[in-house]
Design a protein around this motif. Structure first.
Motif, PDB file in Angstrom:
ATOM      1  N   ASN A 139     -49.288   4.773  67.217  1.00  0.00           N
ATOM      2  CA  ASN A 139     -49.478   5.989  66.180  1.00  0.00           C
ATOM      3  C   ASN A 139     -50.826   5.990  65.731  1.00  0.00           C
ATOM      4  O   ASN A 139     -51.475   5.171  65.532  1.00  0.00           O
ATOM      5  N   THR A 191     -49.337  13.083  61.788  1.00  0.00           N
ATOM      6  CA  THR A 191     -49.261  12.041  62.769  1.00  0.00           C
ATOM      7  C   THR A 191     -49.273  12.180  64.277  1.00  0.00           C
ATOM      8  O   THR A 191     -48.408  13.123  64.383  1.00  0.00           O
ATOM      9  N   GLU A 199     -45.340  14.186  69.062  1.00  0.00           N
ATOM     10  CA  GLU A 199     -44.847  13.155  69.837  1.00  0.00           C
ATOM     11  C   GLU A 199     -45.250  13.504  71.413  1.00  0.00           C
ATOM     12  O   GLU A 199     -44.991  14.580  71.820  1.00  0.00           O
ATOM     13  N   GLN A 204     -47.831  10.565  67.760  1.00  0.00           N
ATOM     14  CA  GLN A 204     -47.068   9.312  68.247  1.00  0.00           C
ATOM     15  C   GLN A 204     -47.246   9.279  69.691  1.00  0.00           C
ATOM     16  O   GLN A 204     -46.910  10.370  70.404  1.00  0.00           O
TER      17      GLN A 204
END
Length: 812
Positions: free
Chosen positions: A279, A220, A193, A222
């Motif tokens: 994302n 992923t 993140e 973010q």
């Protein structure tokens, strides 16, 4: 000084002090029982020790490892502390080895100012760094290495984690800067993140970079971004593995998008101008077991304020252009690559497709916009190709080498426009500048305009840099062999105003013998400097260059060379300078490379200058420069005096002749023409119009003989000139035809004046009849009688005058 380290058993912490790699053991650790170069303190132990040197930080490093088991018992979640305290001032590494089930997730939350990912081998400015590894079963994946002061605020991992904090010996840091929390399974390798509050640029890498991303894994990123900001993603370095199943891809989840997730290949242009948070996920594939390849990715995310003209689009209509490419780029491209931390300018061909570089092609209409605070940092480079296949078709065309208006209307400075002119064998290229003309950029006369042309003639074997030219000179035309590249380069904003006056044109012409020929029409008030191509590196071997210089009719050109010799020595062949005026009988001046060049000289007509190179010996190059000036033609004083004297002589002769004529006229009676009524006055050559045949007429008899015939020998004596021919009277005894004789030669004819009321001019008479002429001579002293007879017979024309005179015995 002595140090004491006491470890509690429940903390499950181990401390190890050991020599730095590559350092010789010049310093040791002393305890109560032993002196050693390595000390290992286990949980529950209490150890006191000293160093045998005063600077142990130069020799030793320390590792403090804490093992946390979250599988068999509860995890100590919360802030992570640096334990134990009061350690020796050594370079130290804190390691937290957290074991967790893959069914659960761990979260590392970092306190401000958060973390910044760096590439392997890169060093943090304060030498404080974090390294994060994810442990799934027995496999370890390096999530990345991070420095402080970044945007990475949280990392979520699947399974266990090994977290390392590296501190230098003099670091004052007393807290770890993160905490550990328990989370539900994230069903992927990790989630990183990043929180971006203002304008910023960050660089992130896939796990294990630059090694391969784990097979068939998913991760992923973010990005938490205020909705008022705009984000753009750029892939700078990536590679793909060899997939047996599935396909490696990138997926975007963008709030508000109608097509979530948006799927892109790594080779695609990635989304740009994204409003707010989003994302991005990287998905691997099942790799080929024999040749798996490597999936890796390094990318950049740029966040910036929306521009005031964010919704302003600029129309670029290239639909009517052919073989043109236009590239909009940052300054210094492609040689200079700006650092990713530098503020960025983006060019967008649609709201979501933006980049630092955008290429447009001919035959298309574009609507582009800019995400850039300062458009002066952007530049345009364009290229156009012109080729000729069929000369008979090409020779009828003249191509304008001007920048298309579609480019000039953009609010971006044109950096360079390149024309690539391709000509087949035996066809050459001619460049003209009819109105502005071209000035060659030389040291003595530099170009100071807002743009210039660089001209290069090239073949697969050689390249000839013809030179740099700008408008406002004396070169009207340049003819060149081979393929040509012309590069227009601008300097400053002045080109916007001067672009409308561009007049450079190009055409294909038949083969020329020289490599390059210049046609020069100088300004009479200017001093023109011209120099050989490939300056200052010298003409290639065996190349011939010519200049044709035009000289105005009322001026004189002065030609001079900037040095007295060519300055080369020939290995093969000879080098020559030839000068030739375009005048009948003009001498050609020829100089070899071993001779002195001509001194400055005057040229009165258009002239040629030719320079032909040999194959020079090593380290010598043929570079030649010459100049041309002009001056008005001056008439020499001696010539003027001679002309005045000549005119005086002519005037004196004229006056003498007039005086002689006047004296003769006073002593002679005026000449009287005697009318012969027997002469037919009809036009010659018209048969049937004469009332008498020639045998019965006396039209061939002249009543008067001109003075020039009778007194020619006297004129010769008076002025010394050649006397005219004197006809001798002979009675006509030959046969007479039906046509009248042709008029006498022009030397014996008087000027004939026609009355103004004549409607048609009389036809010209031609000397076609070569019969002898018969002249009637007057006896001396009878002119007065003739005059009286004229008065007497003035109204009587019934009898021919000569017949009446015969009756009176006048004619001999």
């Amino acid at each position: 000084a002595s140090f004491t380290i006491s470890l509690r058993k429940v903390d499950n912490t181990t401390v190890m002090i050991k020599l730095r790699p590559g350092v010789s053991p010049s310093c040791y650790i002393g305890t109560k029982s032993v002196i050693t170069s390595e000390l290992n303190i286990k949980p529950g132990e209490n150890v006191t020790f000293t160093f045998t040197c005063s600077t142990p930080e130069k020799y030793f490093v320390m590792e403090i490892q804490k093992n946390i088991d979250c599988v068999s018992g509860p995890c100590p979640f919360g802030d992570v502390h640096l334990y134990p305290l009061q350690l020796p001032r050594l370079n130290r590494t804190y390691i937290w080895d957290v074991k967790a089930s893959t069914k659960a997730g761990l979260e590392l939350k970092f306190s401000a100012p958060w973390l910044r990912q760096i590439e392997p081998g890169e060093t943090c400015p304060d030498f404080i760094s974090y390294n994060i590894n994810s442990c799934i079963d027995k496999a370890t994946v390096n999530i990345g290495t991070f420095c402080r002061n970044g945007s990475v605020s949280r990392i979520k991992l699947l399974g266990g984690v090994v977290m390392s904090l590296h501190l230098p010996w003099d670091s004052p840091l007393t807290t770890s800067g993160f905490n550990i929390a328990n989370r539900a399974s994230i069903k992927r390798l990790c989630i990183i993140e990043s929180t971006l509050k203002g304008e910023s640029s960050i660089t992130l890498m896939s796990p294990n970079y630059p090694l391969g991303f784990p097979e068939d894994e998913l991760m992923t990123w973010q990005f938490l971004i205020p909705s008022s900001m705009r984000a753009s993603v750029f892939f700078h370095n990536y590679s793909l593995s060899n997939c047996e199943r599935k396909e490696e891809r990138v997926e975007y989840y963008i709030p508000g998008s109608l097509s979530n997730p948006e799927v892109f290949k790594l080779s695609d242009s990635q989304p740009a101008n994204i409003a707010g948070s989003f994302n991005m996920s990287l998905q691997g594939c099942d790799q080929d077991a024999q040749n798996p390849g490597i999936l890796r990715l390094l990318f950049q995310v740029i966040v910036q304020h929306p521009q005031l003209d964010e919704n302003v689009t600029h129309l670029v209509d290239l639909s009517k252009e052919r073989n043109v490419t236009v590239t909009i780029h940052f300054g210094g491209w492609p040689v200079y690559i700006p650092p990713m931390s530098e503020p960025i300018c983006l060019i967008c061909k649609d709201p979501r497709t933006c980049g630092r570089v955008l290429t447009l092609v001919s035959g298309t209409v574009y609507r582009i916009s800019f995400l850039c605070k300062d458009l002066s940092r952007l530049r345009i480079t364009a290229e156009k190709s012109i080729s000729c296949v069929d000369f008979w078709w090409c020779q009828r065309k003249i191509y304008s080498l001007s920048v298309p208006k579609a480019i000039m209307q953009l609010p971006i400075q044109l950096h360079k426009f390149i024309w690539k002119l391709l000509a087949p064998n035996l066809i050459n290229i001619e460049i003209t500048s009819p109105s502005l003309k071209l000035q060659q950029h030389v040291q003595e006369h530099r170009c100071n305009t807002s743009y210039s042309y660089s001209i290069v003639s090239a073949t697969p074997e050689t390249e000839l840099n013809v030179g740099v030219f700008c408008p406002g000179g004396s070169i009207e035309k340049i003819q060149m062999r081979n393929n040509i590249t012309i590069s227009l380069e601008t300097f400053g904003k002045g080109f916007i105003n001067e672009s409308n006056s561009q007049d450079l044109k190009m055409s294909f012409v038949p083969h020329i013998k020289d490599e390059c020929t210049f046609t020069v029409s100088p300004n009479p008030k200017a001093k023109v400097y011209l120099q050989t191509p490939n300056w200052p590196y010298g003409l290639p071997p065996y190349v011939s260059i010519s200049w044709y210089v035009m000289v105005p009719s009322k001026q004189i050109a002065r030609l001079g060379f900037s040095k007295d010799r060519m300055g080369i020595a020939c290995e093969t062949g000879r080098a020559f300078v030839n000068i030739k005026e375009e005048a009948l009988g003009a001498e050609e001046i020829v100089r070899r490379e071993d001779e002195l060049l001509p001194d400055p000289r005057n040229m009165y007509h258009n002239f040629w200058v030719n320079v032909s190179n040999c194959k020079p010996v090593d380290r010598t190059q043929l570079t030649l420069q010459f100049w041309v000036t002009f001056a008005d033609k001056q008439i020499d004083l001696g010539i003027i005096l001679g002309m005045v004297a000549g005119a005086g002589v002519l005037v004196a002769i004229g006056l003498t002749v007039c005086c002689v004529k006047k004296k003769k006229k006073k002593t002679q009676n005026p000449l009287v023409g005697v009318y012969n009524a027997n002469v037919n006055t009809q036009l010659p050559g018209k048969k049937g119009l004469f009332t008498k045949e020639r045998q019965n007429s006396e039209s061939h008899v002249y009543a008067v003989i001109d003075d020039a015939v009778v007194y020619g020998h006297l004129l010769k004596e008076s002025n010394g000139s050649i006397a005219p021919e004197v006809d001798v009277y002979r009675p006509f005894d030959g046969p007479m035809g039906s046509l009248p004789p042709s008029p006498p030669p022009f030397s014996f004819r008087k000027d004939i004046k026609f009355s103004s009321n004549t409607e048609e001019e009389p036809p010209a008479l031609t000397d076609t009849d070569h019969d002898n002429y018969t002249f009637a001579h007057q006896k001396s002293g009878q002119l007065e009688d003739i005059g009286d007879a004229n008065e007497k017979d003035k109204g009587d024309t019934s009898m021919p005058l000569l017949e009446s005179k015969e009756q009176d015995g006048i004619v001999e």
